[in-house]
Design a protein around this motif. Structure first.
Motif, mmCIF file in Angstrom:
data_model
loop_
_atom_site.group_PDB
_atom_site.id
_atom_site.type_symbol
_atom_site.label_atom_id
_atom_site.label_comp_id
_atom_site.label_asym_id
_atom_site.label_seq_id
_atom_site.Cartn_x
_atom_site.Cartn_y
_atom_site.Cartn_z
ATOM 1 N N ALA A 114 -1.343 -21.587 -12.923
ATOM 2 C CA ALA A 114 -0.633 -22.810 -12.547
ATOM 3 C C ALA A 114 -1.478 -24.049 -12.836
ATOM 4 O O ALA A 114 -0.964 -25.056 -13.344
ATOM 5 N N ALA A 115 -2.768 -23.970 -12.544
ATOM 6 C CA ALA A 115 -3.655 -25.114 -12.793
ATOM 7 C C ALA A 115 -3.798 -25.378 -14.289
ATOM 8 O O ALA A 115 -3.760 -26.537 -14.725
ATOM 9 N N LEU A 116 -3.953 -24.325 -15.085
ATOM 10 C CA LEU A 116 -4.085 -24.505 -16.535
ATOM 11 C C LEU A 116 -2.792 -25.046 -17.140
ATOM 12 O O LEU A 116 -2.821 -25.925 -18.003
ATOM 13 N N GLU A 117 -1.658 -24.530 -16.700
ATOM 14 C CA GLU A 117 -0.378 -25.026 -17.217
ATOM 15 C C GLU A 117 -0.152 -26.480 -16.827
ATOM 16 O O GLU A 117 0.422 -27.248 -17.594
ATOM 17 N N ALA A 118 -0.624 -26.875 -15.656
ATOM 18 C CA ALA A 118 -0.508 -28.275 -15.238
ATOM 19 C C ALA A 118 -1.354 -29.188 -16.122
ATOM 20 O O ALA A 118 -1.048 -30.369 -16.284
ATOM 21 N N LYS A 119 -2.417 -28.630 -16.724
ATOM 22 C CA LYS A 119 -3.286 -29.392 -17.623
ATOM 23 C C LYS A 119 -2.845 -29.299 -19.082
ATOM 24 O O LYS A 119 -3.537 -29.775 -19.969
ATOM 25 N N GLY A 120 -1.716 -28.646 -19.359
ATOM 26 C CA GLY A 120 -1.189 -28.618 -20.719
ATOM 27 C C GLY A 120 -1.454 -27.341 -21.498
ATOM 28 O O GLY A 120 -1.161 -27.269 -22.683
ATOM 29 N N PHE A 121 -2.004 -26.326 -20.857
ATOM 30 C CA PHE A 121 -2.237 -25.049 -21.530
ATOM 31 C C PHE A 121 -0.962 -24.207 -21.495
ATOM 32 O O PHE A 121 -0.165 -24.327 -20.571
ATOM 33 N N THR A 122 -0.813 -23.352 -22.484
ATOM 34 C CA THR A 122 0.283 -22.385 -22.479
ATOM 35 C C THR A 122 -0.319 -20.987 -22.584
ATOM 36 O O THR A 122 -1.301 -20.770 -23.295
ATOM 37 N N ALA A 123 0.282 -20.054 -21.856
ATOM 38 C CA ALA A 123 -0.192 -18.674 -21.876
ATOM 39 C C ALA A 123 0.337 -17.975 -23.126
ATOM 40 O O ALA A 123 1.481 -18.160 -23.513
ATOM 41 N N CYS A 124 -0.502 -17.176 -23.741
ATOM 42 C CA CYS A 124 -0.109 -16.394 -24.912
ATOM 43 C C CYS A 124 0.776 -15.242 -24.446
ATOM 44 O O CYS A 124 0.467 -14.566 -23.468
ATOM 45 N N LYS A 125 1.880 -15.014 -25.127
ATOM 46 C CA LYS A 125 2.792 -13.938 -24.730
ATOM 47 C C LYS A 125 2.234 -12.557 -25.058
ATOM 48 O O LYS A 125 2.537 -11.590 -24.387
ATOM 49 N N LEU B 223 -5.144 -15.152 -22.368
ATOM 50 C CA LEU B 223 -5.426 -16.194 -23.350
ATOM 51 C C LEU B 223 -4.529 -17.403 -23.090
ATOM 52 O O LEU B 223 -3.308 -17.289 -23.026
ATOM 53 N N PHE B 224 -5.171 -18.565 -22.922
ATOM 54 C CA PHE B 224 -4.453 -19.824 -22.712
ATOM 55 C C PHE B 224 -4.877 -20.796 -23.797
ATOM 56 O O PHE B 224 -6.063 -20.924 -24.106
ATOM 57 N N ILE B 225 -3.901 -21.490 -24.366
ATOM 58 C CA ILE B 225 -4.159 -22.368 -25.505
ATOM 59 C C ILE B 225 -3.597 -23.758 -25.218
ATOM 60 O O ILE B 225 -2.468 -23.897 -24.757
ATOM 61 N N SER B 226 -4.406 -24.773 -25.514
ATOM 62 C CA SER B 226 -3.915 -26.150 -25.511
ATOM 63 C C SER B 226 -4.109 -26.689 -26.920
ATOM 64 O O SER B 226 -4.517 -25.952 -27.813
ATOM 65 N N LYS B 227 -3.845 -27.962 -27.119
ATOM 66 C CA LYS B 227 -3.973 -28.525 -28.467
ATOM 67 C C LYS B 227 -5.403 -28.514 -28.979
ATOM 68 O O LYS B 227 -5.642 -28.369 -30.166
ATOM 69 N N LYS B 228 -6.382 -28.645 -28.075
ATOM 70 C CA LYS B 228 -7.771 -28.746 -28.516
ATOM 71 C C LYS B 228 -8.691 -27.672 -27.944
ATOM 72 O O LYS B 228 -9.809 -27.522 -28.409
ATOM 73 N N VAL B 229 -8.241 -26.930 -26.932
ATOM 74 C CA VAL B 229 -9.117 -25.985 -26.233
ATOM 75 C C VAL B 229 -8.431 -24.634 -26.085
ATOM 76 O O VAL B 229 -7.226 -24.560 -25.892
ATOM 77 N N VAL B 230 -9.242 -23.566 -26.157
ATOM 78 C CA VAL B 230 -8.772 -22.204 -25.910
ATOM 79 C C VAL B 230 -9.553 -21.666 -24.725
ATOM 80 O O VAL B 230 -10.769 -21.831 -24.636
ATOM 81 N N CYS B 231 -8.847 -21.029 -23.787
ATOM 82 C CA CYS B 231 -9.477 -20.440 -22.608
ATOM 83 C C CYS B 231 -9.120 -18.961 -22.561
ATOM 84 O O CYS B 231 -7.945 -18.601 -22.649
#
Length: 71
Positions: free
Chosen positions: A33-44, A49-57
């Protein structure tokens, strides 16, 4: 004052995460929830794996690996 809390005060923990049978799921849900609030999307294909435009977590147990390009 330590952080945002005064040194002469005691904080009461309202809900303990550790020791719960479903603690790993609760931690993941809170982190997601915190990562999605910061603009990350979960890999299906890989839920750790969470991806944003500039960062991968990447999440492994209770650790996070962060990757970003150095421009």
């Amino acid at each position: 004052m330590m952080g945002n809390f005064p040194r002469d005060k005691v904080l009461k923990l309202n809900k303990n995460l550790y020791g719960q049978a479903n603690a790993p799921r609760m931690w993941y849900d809170k982190l997601r929830a915190a990562l999605e609030a910061k603009g990350f999307t979960a890999c299906k294909a890989d839920l750790s794996l969470f991806i944003s435009k500039k960062v991968v977590c990447i999440i492994y147990v209770d650790d996070c690996l962060w990757f970003a390009r150095d421009n």
